[in-house]
Enzyme design. Structure first.
Site, PDB file in Angstrom:
ATOM      1  N   SER A 143     -14.039  11.327 -12.544  1.00  0.00           N
ATOM      2  CA  SER A 143     -15.229  10.499 -12.705  1.00  0.00           C
ATOM      3  C   SER A 143     -15.254   9.295 -11.771  1.00  0.00           C
ATOM      4  CB  SER A 143     -15.372  10.045 -14.162  1.00  0.00           C
ATOM      5  OG  SER A 143     -14.181   9.465 -14.633  1.00  0.00           O
ATOM      6  N   HIS A 191     -14.138   3.923 -13.547  1.00  0.00           N
ATOM      7  CA  HIS A 191     -15.557   4.119 -13.225  1.00  0.00           C
ATOM      8  C   HIS A 191     -16.091   2.994 -12.344  1.00  0.00           C
ATOM      9  CE1 HIS A 191     -16.536   7.008 -16.811  1.00  0.00           C
ATOM     10  NE2 HIS A 191     -15.531   7.409 -16.060  1.00  0.00           N
TER      11      HIS A 191
END
Length: 249
Positions: A143, A191
């Site tokens: 991610s 992230h």
């Protein structure tokens, strides 16, 4: 029926032509997940002389999962390898779906080489974010790199005068950031670090393109700067890990 088969084959061939790296990255992530799942017997990972330990699910995860104490002990490859590991089917499924949608927009826009540079710089930037924000939490997943592609796409869309709402990428990033900060167990540092890394490199690439002369491709400078950033992120990640775990050996 014949027409249907051709249509599906045509779409696949078109994707391979316009976004071959995106397809290759999806395949690589799935391959690594299959390797993970072949043996999930618990493996204890110990961080040198500190006595700290981590129980990993299988030898592949034990060798590659991102964990601050082991990075401080010298396992620098975890900063890269963890980006190709996933916790379960839902985890890899959502990440690969996101990679598919974002990659097929980014790769035709900037090219395969630059997409790869953005992906791997973002991956390591996400790992640095983990080491800074929560180094004691074992982390895995693509991610951070995917957020980096989204960050680069955001910069590209803005630079080319495409509205963030019109492109659709702005709301997607905002929604994902809301999830990141509101749902337990999601790596905030990974992230945000990936998003920042991809956005910065996307900006650098566009600026280099503006300054190139005549028919110059500018790829040489882009590669050189990307490799320098990649190496710097690895070194900084190791240095930060060492500062947090100075007694690890």
């Amino acid at each position: 029926m014949i027409g249907g088969r051709r249509g599906r084959g045509g779409a696949g061939a078109q994707l391979m032509e316009t976004a071959p790296l995106t397809v290759a990255l999806i395949v690589a992530n799935i391959f690594m997940y299959i390797l993970q799942m072949r043996d999930t017997a618990p493996v204890v990972v110990r961080s040198g002389t500190t006595g700290g330990s981590l129980v990993a699910n299988g030898p592949v995860e034990a060798h590659f999962i991102l964990w601050g104490p082991m990075v401080a002990a010298g396992d620098w490859w975890r900063l890269i390898g963890a980006g190709f590991l996933h916790a379960n089917v839902l985890h890899i499924g959502t990440n690969m779906l996101s990679l598919y949608f974002i990659g097929r927009l980014v790769e035709p826009a900037v090219g395969t080489l630059r997409t790869g540079l953005i992906y791997f710089v973002s991956l390591v930037a996400g790992s640095l974010g983990v080491i800074i924000a929560d180094p004691g939490q074992a982390t895995l997943g693509a991610s951070g790199a995917i957020f980096g592609l989204a960050g680069a796409l955001l910069v590209i869309a803005h630079t080319r005068g495409v509205g963030l709402m019109q492109s659709g990428i702005g709301p997607v990033i905002l929604l994902n950031l809301v999830f990141t900060f509101s749902i337990p167990g999601i790596s905030v540092g990974g992230h945000v670090g990936g998003l920042i890394g991809g956005g910065i490199l996307g900006f650098v690439i566009l600026e280099l393109d503006k300054r190139r002369r005549g028919g110059e491709s500018g790829d040489g400078r882009v590669v050189a700067i990307s490799v320098a950033i990649f190496a710097a992120l690895l070194l900084v990640s190791y240095a930060v890990a060492r500062s947090k775990y100075p007694s690890v050996s």
